[in-house]
Write a protein that holds these residues in place. Structure first.
Motif, mmCIF file in Angstrom:
data_model
loop_
_atom_site.group_PDB
_atom_site.id
_atom_site.type_symbol
_atom_site.label_atom_id
_atom_site.label_comp_id
_atom_site.label_asym_id
_atom_site.label_seq_id
_atom_site.Cartn_x
_atom_site.Cartn_y
_atom_site.Cartn_z
ATOM 1 N N SER A 1 0.901 -1.162 -0.127
ATOM 2 C CA SER A 1 0.202 0.079 0.061
ATOM 3 C C SER A 1 0.844 1.220 0.060
ATOM 4 N N GLU B 1 0.977 5.596 -0.696
ATOM 5 C CA GLU B 1 0.255 6.860 -0.978
ATOM 6 C C GLU B 1 0.205 7.298 -2.375
ATOM 7 N N LYS B 2 -0.764 7.932 -2.782
ATOM 8 C CA LYS B 2 -0.547 8.359 -4.192
ATOM 9 C C LYS B 2 0.495 9.252 -4.745
ATOM 10 N N VAL B 3 0.849 10.157 -3.777
ATOM 11 C CA VAL B 3 1.910 11.349 -4.017
ATOM 12 C C VAL B 3 3.398 10.333 -3.965
ATOM 13 N N LEU C 1 3.547 7.132 -5.439
ATOM 14 C CA LEU C 1 3.395 6.086 -6.255
ATOM 15 C C LEU C 1 4.655 6.137 -7.138
ATOM 16 N N ASP C 2 5.014 6.878 -7.806
ATOM 17 C CA ASP C 2 5.898 6.865 -8.929
ATOM 18 C C ASP C 2 7.496 6.574 -8.354
ATOM 19 N N GLU D 1 -0.761 -0.768 -10.966
ATOM 20 C CA GLU D 1 -1.467 -0.019 -9.921
ATOM 21 C C GLU D 1 -2.919 -0.597 -9.802
ATOM 22 N N ASP E 1 -6.862 -0.365 -8.310
ATOM 23 C CA ASP E 1 -7.904 0.453 -7.496
ATOM 24 C C ASP E 1 -8.408 0.268 -6.242
ATOM 25 N N ASN F 1 -2.337 -0.983 -3.261
ATOM 26 C CA ASN F 1 -2.611 -0.520 -4.753
ATOM 27 C C ASN F 1 -1.332 -0.805 -5.807
ATOM 28 N N THR G 1 -5.338 -0.290 -12.975
ATOM 29 C CA THR G 1 -5.329 1.155 -13.532
ATOM 30 C C THR G 1 -4.107 1.516 -14.407
ATOM 31 N N ARG G 2 -3.089 1.138 -14.011
ATOM 32 C CA ARG G 2 -1.830 1.306 -14.903
ATOM 33 C C ARG G 2 -0.967 0.089 -14.855
#
Length: 341
Positions: free
Chosen positions: A83, A85-87, A89-90, A107, A109, A113, A322-323
């Motif tokens: 898991s 955090e979106k920020v 992710l990269d 990734e 949803d 993730n 999603t990706r």
């Protein structure tokens, strides 16, 4: 503006490409001139078949032509998840993909993730690889090792209806005793795919220090033993319009999971089905993959899975991808390297 003749030619060309993609996901000819065999079946020239496969590869419609191996017969592997955090992710993707043995990374949803597959030469190296990833991320990583496959074929029709897309074949137990010490060198030479040349197995042999006949004999033996699940075209389902990739996971009582898994593996539209080890904080032990052209087309399959699990299901969740950050064959070379050091 294209003429009627131009449109007809384009349609014929598309039909040929679909035939190459559909027919040769399985039973690719293990002979010195495989593209000649394919050309003969389709009424084409050998060079045209080669050029078409080269174009499909360049256009990202296929990832390779090669061997799909039974899990944990040649080396070790696991599905892992974390898991993030979106920020972050990269950066997390970068840190995970630094690891040499990561061959899939998606990734999905869900709060958990990032989902990735890690391969290694053996269980000890796999443990070390997961430890390195966890250390880089500063997070615990779910290690969801395969316990039993029910369907792991992943060959499906590009032209047919989604509900008819799965090529259902009986899953034979792999006979790992048929693996010989030098087989790894041949499989490692194949890991990026069959060279798209007139005599590809000769080229594989040249890289592996083997004769063409030896390479073909080894691949035939491993196929008969079930170590190679299938040898053929590996398609890029997203490029070909299968944009909805759902992982449906269930928490099934241990005494019921094998019977339920056998039942779900035969549902049309299910492209993979397997039992995996639970993890602390992740109670799910039965996984089904559903590939469809849209979420709307995937939903009826998911609803059928939900009905079939019935009272045996304690919990379930659906995770759509999603990706895609990485998709390639497993790396089977010498000892896995710590790419981050």
């Amino acid at each position: 503006m294209p003429t009627g003749l131009d449109q007809e030619t384009q349609q014929e060309s598309k039909a040929i490409d679909l035939a190459l993609l559909d027919r040769w996901q399985h039973d690719f000819p293990l002979v010195p001139h495989p593209f000649q065999v394919i050309a003969s079946e389709l009424g084409l020239r050998e060079r045209e078949v080669l050029e078409r496969f080269q174009t499909l590869l360049a256009n990202n419609a296929i990832s390779r032509i090669g061997a799909i191996l039974a899990p944990n017969t040649v080396g070790a592997s696991t599905l892992a998840a974390v898991s993030v955090e979106k920020v972050d992710l990269d950066e997390a993707v970068r840190l995970i993909n630094m690891e040499h043995g990561v061959n899939h990374n998606y990734e999905r949803d869900h709060a958990v993730n990032l989902w990735f597959v890690v391969t290694a030469t053996d269980e000890a190296e796999l443990d070390a690889s997961l430890a390195r990833i966890s250390s880089r991320l500063g997070k615990d990583v779910f290690d969801l090792r395969l316990e039993r496959p029910f369907h792991l074929d992943l060959g499906f029709s590009i032209a047919g209806r989604p509900e008819d897309s799965l090529v259902k074949r009986r899953l034979r137990p792999a006979n790992a005793s048929m693996i010989e010490p030098d087989d790894r060198e041949v499989l490692a030479a194949l890991q990026d795919g069959l060279p798209l040349v007139f005599r590809p197995f000769h080229e594989i042999g040249r890289h592996a220090g083997r004769s063409e006949a030896d390479v073909l004999a080894r691949l035939e033996r491993l196929s008969q033993a079930g170590v190679i699940r299938r040898f053929g075209v590996v398609v890029k389902h997203r490029t070909l319009g299968f944009g909805a990739n759902a992982m449906v996971v269930f928490d099934i009582a241990d005494e019921d999971v094998d019977a339920v898994g056998e039942r779900l593996s035969h549902v049309p539209g299910v492209t993979l089905c397997y039992r995996r080890r639970r993890a602390s904080g992740w109670p799910f032990n039965l996984y089904c993959m559903v590939h469809a052209r849209s979420r709307a087309q995937a939903e009826p399959v998911i609803e059928r899975l939900k009905r079939l699990t019935g009272l045996t299901r304690r919990d379930m969740t659906v995770l759509f991808s999603t990706r895609c950050f990485r998709q390639r064959g497993p790396l089977l070379g010498a000892k896995q390297r710590d790419s981050g050091s």
